[in-house]
Motif scaffolding. Sequence first.
Motif, PDB file in Angstrom:
ATOM      1  N   MET A  72       0.815  -1.225   0.000  1.00 39.53           N
ATOM      2  CA  MET A  72       0.000   0.000   0.000  1.00 39.53           C
ATOM      3  C   MET A  72       0.844   1.269   0.000  1.00 39.53           C
ATOM      4  SD  MET A  72      -3.032  -1.045  -0.175  1.00 39.53           S
ATOM      5  CE  MET A  72      -3.474  -2.759  -0.273  1.00 39.53           C
ATOM      6  N   LEU A  73       2.143   1.127   0.184  1.00 44.04           N
ATOM      7  CA  LEU A  73       3.006   2.306   0.225  1.00 44.04           C
ATOM      8  C   LEU A  73       3.151   2.982  -1.136  1.00 44.04           C
ATOM      9  CD1 LEU A  73       5.808   1.124   2.662  1.00 44.04           C
ATOM     10  CD2 LEU A  73       3.908   2.690   3.132  1.00 44.04           C
ATOM     11  N   MET A  74       3.185   2.196  -2.204  1.00 44.13           N
ATOM     12  CA  MET A  74       3.412   2.776  -3.531  1.00 44.13           C
ATOM     13  C   MET A  74       2.330   3.797  -3.931  1.00 44.13           C
ATOM     14  SD  MET A  74       4.504   0.924  -7.052  1.00 44.13           S
ATOM     15  CE  MET A  74       2.931   0.621  -7.801  1.00 44.13           C
ATOM     16  N   PRO A  75       1.043   3.468  -3.794  1.00 40.82           N
ATOM     17  CA  PRO A  75       0.034   4.478  -4.164  1.00 40.82           C
ATOM     18  C   PRO A  75       0.086   5.725  -3.279  1.00 40.82           C
ATOM     19  CG  PRO A  75      -0.983   2.315  -3.946  1.00 40.82           C
ATOM     20  CD  PRO A  75       0.416   2.192  -3.471  1.00 40.82           C
ATOM     21  N   LEU A  76       0.664   5.603  -2.093  1.00 33.74           N
ATOM     22  CA  LEU A  76       0.703   6.747  -1.188  1.00 33.74           C
ATOM     23  C   LEU A  76       1.744   7.780  -1.590  1.00 33.74           C
ATOM     24  CD1 LEU A  76       0.082   5.118   2.282  1.00 33.74           C
ATOM     25  CD2 LEU A  76      -1.514   6.311   0.793  1.00 33.74           C
ATOM     26  N   ALA A  77       2.506   7.487  -2.626  1.00 36.08           N
ATOM     27  CA  ALA A  77       3.431   8.493  -3.157  1.00 36.08           C
ATOM     28  C   ALA A  77       2.654   9.703  -3.665  1.00 36.08           C
ATOM     29  CB  ALA A  77       4.281   7.895  -4.273  1.00 36.08           C
ATOM     30  N   LEU A  82      -3.117  14.254  -3.533  1.00 37.60           N
ATOM     31  CA  LEU A  82      -4.492  14.066  -3.069  1.00 37.60           C
ATOM     32  C   LEU A  82      -4.929  15.252  -2.217  1.00 37.60           C
ATOM     33  CD1 LEU A  82      -7.003  12.179  -2.708  1.00 37.60           C
ATOM     34  CD2 LEU A  82      -5.902  11.401  -0.612  1.00 37.60           C
ATOM     35  N   PHE A  83      -4.070  15.656  -1.276  1.00 36.43           N
ATOM     36  CA  PHE A  83      -4.412  16.781  -0.408  1.00 36.43           C
ATOM     37  C   PHE A  83      -4.448  18.106  -1.179  1.00 36.43           C
ATOM     38  CE2 PHE A  83      -2.747  13.964   3.084  1.00 36.43           C
ATOM     39  CZ  PHE A  83      -4.003  13.714   3.616  1.00 36.43           C
ATOM     40  N   ALA A  84      -3.679  18.186  -2.263  1.00 29.90           N
ATOM     41  CA  ALA A  84      -3.693  19.398  -3.088  1.00 29.90           C
ATOM     42  C   ALA A  84      -4.868  19.389  -4.059  1.00 29.90           C
ATOM     43  CB  ALA A  84      -2.376  19.520  -3.851  1.00 29.90           C
ATOM     44  N   GLY A  85      -5.576  18.259  -4.127  1.00 29.88           N
ATOM     45  CA  GLY A  85      -6.714  18.159  -5.039  1.00 29.88           C
ATOM     46  C   GLY A  85      -6.307  17.879  -6.468  1.00 29.88           C
ATOM     47  N   PRO A  90      -7.751   9.734  -7.105  1.00 28.12           N
ATOM     48  CA  PRO A  90      -7.873   9.982  -5.667  1.00 28.12           C
ATOM     49  C   PRO A  90      -8.427   8.782  -4.898  1.00 28.12           C
ATOM     50  CG  PRO A  90      -9.480  11.279  -6.880  1.00 28.12           C
ATOM     51  CD  PRO A  90      -8.569  10.645  -7.883  1.00 28.12           C
ATOM     52  N   ALA A  91      -9.316   8.018  -5.505  1.00 29.37           N
ATOM     53  CA  ALA A  91      -9.887   6.853  -4.818  1.00 29.37           C
ATOM     54  C   ALA A  91      -8.807   5.822  -4.518  1.00 29.37           C
ATOM     55  CB  ALA A  91     -10.996   6.233  -5.655  1.00 29.37           C
ATOM     56  N   ALA A  92      -7.867   5.652  -5.432  1.00 28.61           N
ATOM     57  CA  ALA A  92      -6.792   4.684  -5.223  1.00 28.61           C
ATOM     58  C   ALA A  92      -5.903   5.095  -4.055  1.00 28.61           C
ATOM     59  CB  ALA A  92      -5.958   4.541  -6.496  1.00 28.61           C
ATOM     60  N   VAL A  93      -5.613   6.373  -3.968  1.00 31.09           N
ATOM     61  CA  VAL A  93      -4.763   6.868  -2.892  1.00 31.09           C
ATOM     62  C   VAL A  93      -5.497   6.754  -1.556  1.00 31.09           C
ATOM     63  CG1 VAL A  93      -3.494   8.871  -2.015  1.00 31.09           C
ATOM     64  CG2 VAL A  93      -3.584   8.446  -4.473  1.00 31.09           C
ATOM     65  N   LEU A  94      -6.758   7.124  -1.535  1.00 33.07           N
ATOM     66  CA  LEU A  94      -7.543   7.059  -0.310  1.00 33.07           C
ATOM     67  C   LEU A  94      -7.740   5.616   0.151  1.00 33.07           C
ATOM     68  CD1 LEU A  94      -8.978   8.807   1.734  1.00 33.07           C
ATOM     69  CD2 LEU A  94     -11.041   8.627   0.354  1.00 33.07           C
ATOM     70  N   THR A  95      -8.000   4.725  -0.795  1.00 31.56           N
ATOM     71  CA  THR A  95      -8.164   3.310  -0.454  1.00 31.56           C
ATOM     72  C   THR A  95      -6.866   2.736   0.098  1.00 31.56           C
ATOM     73  OG1 THR A  95      -9.579   3.213  -2.407  1.00 31.56           O
ATOM     74  CG2 THR A  95      -9.136   1.161  -1.348  1.00 31.56           C
TER      75      THR A  95
END
Length: 125
Positions: A72-77, A82-85, A90-95
């Motif tokens: 799950m770390l890779m999508p969190l790059a 995501l926070f900047a919009g 965005p769904a992939a990062v949030l998930t």
Amino acid sequence: MPKLTFITGAILVVVGLAGYLFSIAKGTDHWTALIPSLVGLLLLVSGAIALKNLMVGVHIALVLALIGALGMLMPLANLGALFAGEAERPAAVLTALISLIVLVVYLVLGVRSFIQARRWKKANA
């Protein structure tokens, strides 16, 4: 621990399915949104194994949780985007973020459980 394993697995299945349904609604159905559900299903199987053989099932579940958390770390790059919009998916990062949090909490509780069991064994030996 088997009960916690079942709860964690169920949460991940729901998170993965929700992410996939959201991606379908956006017109970009990515099967990778189902990865948390796959990890969740494997945890459910591990929980079933833990009902028969506690140590084996929980050890398998914790290894799967660690691998899942690392995955799950890779999508969190893209968390900053995501926070900047500005995130592309965005769904992939949030998930991935929700899944990582759930898995890390499960890992911490699992390790604490092993430490407590070892202390209990020492005290009663």
